[in-house]
Design a protein around this motif. Structure first.
Motif, PDB file in Angstrom:
ATOM      1  N   UNK A  16       0.844  -1.202   0.000  1.00  0.00           N
ATOM      2  CA  UNK A  16       0.000   0.000   0.000  1.00  0.00           C
ATOM      3  C   UNK A  16       0.878   1.250   0.000  1.00  0.00           C
ATOM      4  N   UNK A  17       2.006   1.183   0.713  1.00  0.00           N
ATOM      5  CA  UNK A  17       2.949   2.288   0.692  1.00  0.00           C
ATOM      6  C   UNK A  17       3.646   2.406  -0.650  1.00  0.00           C
ATOM      7  N   UNK A  18       3.870   1.271  -1.301  1.00  0.00           N
ATOM      8  CA  UNK A  18       4.523   1.267  -2.615  1.00  0.00           C
ATOM      9  C   UNK A  18       3.680   2.006  -3.650  1.00  0.00           C
ATOM     10  N   UNK A  19       2.353   1.905  -3.511  1.00  0.00           N
ATOM     11  CA  UNK A  19       1.458   2.601  -4.446  1.00  0.00           C
ATOM     12  C   UNK A  19       1.662   4.109  -4.353  1.00  0.00           C
ATOM     13  N   UNK A  20       1.816   4.618  -3.132  1.00  0.00           N
ATOM     14  CA  UNK A  20       2.064   6.047  -2.935  1.00  0.00           C
ATOM     15  C   UNK A  20       3.417   6.425  -3.528  1.00  0.00           C
ATOM     16  N   UNK A  21       4.427   5.597  -3.262  1.00  0.00           N
ATOM     17  CA  UNK A  21       5.777   5.859  -3.767  1.00  0.00           C
ATOM     18  C   UNK A  21       5.798   5.929  -5.290  1.00  0.00           C
ATOM     19  N   UNK A  22       5.182   4.947  -5.942  1.00  0.00           N
ATOM     20  CA  UNK A  22       5.184   4.901  -7.408  1.00  0.00           C
ATOM     21  C   UNK A  22       4.351   6.036  -7.990  1.00  0.00           C
ATOM     22  N   UNK A  23       3.168   6.271  -7.435  1.00  0.00           N
ATOM     23  CA  UNK A  23       2.283   7.323  -7.945  1.00  0.00           C
ATOM     24  C   UNK A  23       2.952   8.690  -7.858  1.00  0.00           C
ATOM     25  N   UNK A  24       3.550   8.962  -6.709  1.00  0.00           N
ATOM     26  CA  UNK A  24       4.208  10.257  -6.514  1.00  0.00           C
ATOM     27  C   UNK A  24       5.358  10.436  -7.505  1.00  0.00           C
ATOM     28  N   UNK A  25       6.141   9.402  -7.697  1.00  0.00           N
ATOM     29  CA  UNK A  25       7.283   9.499  -8.604  1.00  0.00           C
ATOM     30  C   UNK A  25       6.844   9.746 -10.039  1.00  0.00           C
ATOM     31  N   UNK A  26       5.899   8.948 -10.511  1.00  0.00           N
ATOM     32  CA  UNK A  26       5.436   9.068 -11.898  1.00  0.00           C
ATOM     33  C   UNK A  26       4.817  10.443 -12.149  1.00  0.00           C
ATOM     34  N   UNK A  27       3.949  10.880 -11.250  1.00  0.00           N
ATOM     35  CA  UNK A  27       3.275  12.171 -11.434  1.00  0.00           C
ATOM     36  C   UNK A  27       4.256  13.335 -11.340  1.00  0.00           C
ATOM     37  N   UNK A  28       5.163  13.279 -10.359  1.00  0.00           N
ATOM     38  CA  UNK A  28       6.100  14.387 -10.155  1.00  0.00           C
ATOM     39  C   UNK A  28       7.081  14.513 -11.317  1.00  0.00           C
ATOM     40  N   UNK A  29       7.636  13.408 -11.766  1.00  0.00           N
ATOM     41  CA  UNK A  29       8.588  13.453 -12.870  1.00  0.00           C
ATOM     42  C   UNK A  29       7.890  13.879 -14.161  1.00  0.00           C
ATOM     43  N   UNK A  30       6.672  13.412 -14.380  1.00  0.00           N
ATOM     44  CA  UNK A  30       5.921  13.794 -15.583  1.00  0.00           C
ATOM     45  C   UNK A  30       5.639  15.295 -15.598  1.00  0.00           C
ATOM     46  N   UNK A  31       5.141  15.806 -14.476  1.00  0.00           N
ATOM     47  CA  UNK A  31       4.866  17.239 -14.382  1.00  0.00           C
ATOM     48  C   UNK A  31       6.160  18.039 -14.485  1.00  0.00           C
ATOM     49  N   UNK A  32       7.216  17.531 -13.856  1.00  0.00           N
ATOM     50  CA  UNK A  32       8.497  18.211 -13.914  1.00  0.00           C
ATOM     51  C   UNK A  32       9.036  18.311 -15.327  1.00  0.00           C
ATOM     52  N   UNK A  33       8.837  17.278 -16.121  1.00  0.00           N
ATOM     53  CA  UNK A  33       9.305  17.293 -17.501  1.00  0.00           C
ATOM     54  C   UNK A  33       8.598  18.358 -18.320  1.00  0.00           C
ATOM     55  N   UNK A  34       7.301  18.510 -18.092  1.00  0.00           N
ATOM     56  CA  UNK A  34       6.533  19.525 -18.824  1.00  0.00           C
ATOM     57  C   UNK A  34       7.064  20.922 -18.494  1.00  0.00           C
ATOM     58  N   UNK A  35       7.227  21.197 -17.206  1.00  0.00           N
ATOM     59  CA  UNK A  35       7.731  22.513 -16.780  1.00  0.00           C
ATOM     60  C   UNK A  35       9.164  22.724 -17.242  1.00  0.00           C
ATOM     61  N   UNK A  36       9.951  21.654 -17.233  1.00  0.00           N
ATOM     62  CA  UNK A  36      11.378  21.775 -17.562  1.00  0.00           C
ATOM     63  C   UNK A  36      11.622  22.209 -19.004  1.00  0.00           C
ATOM     64  N   UNK A  37      10.706  21.883 -19.894  1.00  0.00           N
ATOM     65  CA  UNK A  37      10.856  22.305 -21.294  1.00  0.00           C
ATOM     66  C   UNK A  37      10.892  23.829 -21.372  1.00  0.00           C
ATOM     67  N   UNK A  38       9.969  24.484 -20.663  1.00  0.00           N
ATOM     68  CA  UNK A  38       9.905  25.942 -20.667  1.00  0.00           C
ATOM     69  C   UNK A  38      11.106  26.544 -19.938  1.00  0.00           C
ATOM     70  N   UNK A  39      11.543  25.892 -18.855  1.00  0.00           N
ATOM     71  CA  UNK A  39      12.713  26.384 -18.127  1.00  0.00           C
ATOM     72  C   UNK A  39      13.972  26.289 -18.988  1.00  0.00           C
ATOM     73  N   UNK A  40      14.117  25.175 -19.685  1.00  0.00           N
ATOM     74  CA  UNK A  40      15.297  24.974 -20.526  1.00  0.00           C
ATOM     75  C   UNK A  40      15.335  25.995 -21.659  1.00  0.00           C
ATOM     76  N   UNK A  41      14.205  26.184 -22.323  1.00  0.00           N
ATOM     77  CA  UNK A  41      14.149  27.160 -23.413  1.00  0.00           C
ATOM     78  C   UNK A  41      14.354  28.573 -22.872  1.00  0.00           C
TER      79      UNK A  41
END
Length: 219
Positions: A16-41
C-alpha cells in the motif's frame, strides 16, 4: 519459519505504501518534464527578462536540498502566506517533487537541445521558421531521443528520494516500515522494505533500458 511468515505478513501494508511511492514518482517526474521544457528554453533565451528568472529557478532548486524544499512548502509557506496552506500531504509532496524535478530535467533538456548540430538551427532559419517554431518543430523532436538515458536516471533517483516524504507523515514505503517497526519492535521489517524498493527500481530500470534500446541515439 515464524520469521518468514512475519515478513510475508507485512507485505500487504508495504505494498500500500509502494502505491504512494510509485504514484508520486510518476506524477512528479511527468509534471516536472513539462515545466522543464519551458525552463530549458528560457535559460537558452537571449531575453534577460526570461533567461534570468529561469536560471534563478534552476539554481535555487538544484542548490537546496529536496528535504528542505519539502519542509518549506508543507510547514513554512503556510506560516508566511496562510492562503497557500496545503493540507493534503500528497499534494504538498507532489508540488515539491515536481518543482525539484523540473530544475534537474531543465538542465537535461538544455544539454540535449544544445547537442543538436547548429546546422539544424541555420537550416530552419533559412526556411523562415521563427526561434520558437524551430524549437517546437525541429530541435525538440530530435532531442527527445537523447533524453531517455538521463531522464531514466532522474526517475530512479526521484523514486528513491520519495522516502523523504515520511518526514511529513505521508504513508509511503518508508513511513509504513517505520509504523510496523514501532508496532512490532522488530527491525526485520526493513528487509522486505528494501527488497520492495529494489524490485520497483529494477522494474523501472528495465522499462527505461527497453526504451533506450528502441529509441535512443546512443548505441
Amino acid at each position: 519459519m515464524e520469521t518468514i511468515q512475519r515478513l510475508i505478513g507485512w507485505m500487504p501494508l508495504l505494498l500500500s505504501g509502494a502505491w504512494i511511492t510509485i504514484s508520486l514518482t510518476v506524477l512528479a517526474v511527468s509534471a516536472g518534464l513539462v515545466v522543464s521544457v519551458f525552463l530549458a528554453l528560457g535559460k537558452m533565451s537571449k531575453n534577460l527578462l526570461i533567461n534570468k528568472p529561469c536560471s534563478a529557478y534552476v539554481f535555487f532548486f538544484r542548490g537546496t536540498p529536496l528535504l528542505m524544499q519539502l519542509l518549506f512548502i508543507y510547514y513554512v509557506l503556510p506560516m508566511l502566506i496562510p492562503a497557500l496552506t496545503i493540507n493534503n500531504r500528497f499534494i504538498a509532496a507532489f508540488i515539491a517533487y515536481s518543482m525539484n524535478s523540473a530544475a534537474y530535467s531543465a538542465e537535461i533538456i538544455r544539454a540535449a537541445v544544445q547537442s543538436i548540430d547548429k546546422g539544424q538551427f541555420e537550416a530552419s532559419r533559412a526556411l523562415g521558421l521563427s526561434y520558437w517554431q524551430t524549437m517546437r518543430l525541429v530541435i525538440i523532436p530530435q532531442s527527445i531521443r537523447r533524453l531517455i538515458p538521463p531522464v531514466g536516471n532522474e526517475f530512479i533517483m526521484m523514486l528513491k528520494d520519495t522516502s523523504l516524504v515520511s518526514i511529513i507523515a505521508l504513508v509511503d514505503i518508508t513511513r509504513v516500515t517505520r509504523r510496523i517497526q514501532d508496532a512490532t519492535s522488530s527491525m526485520l521489517v526493513y528487509i522486505p522494505a528494501m527488497i520492495l524498493y529494489l524490485i520497483i527500481t529494477a522494474v523501472f530500470t528495465f522499462i527505461f533500458r527497453k526504451l533506450e534500446k528502441k529509441y535512443s541515439v546512443y548505441e
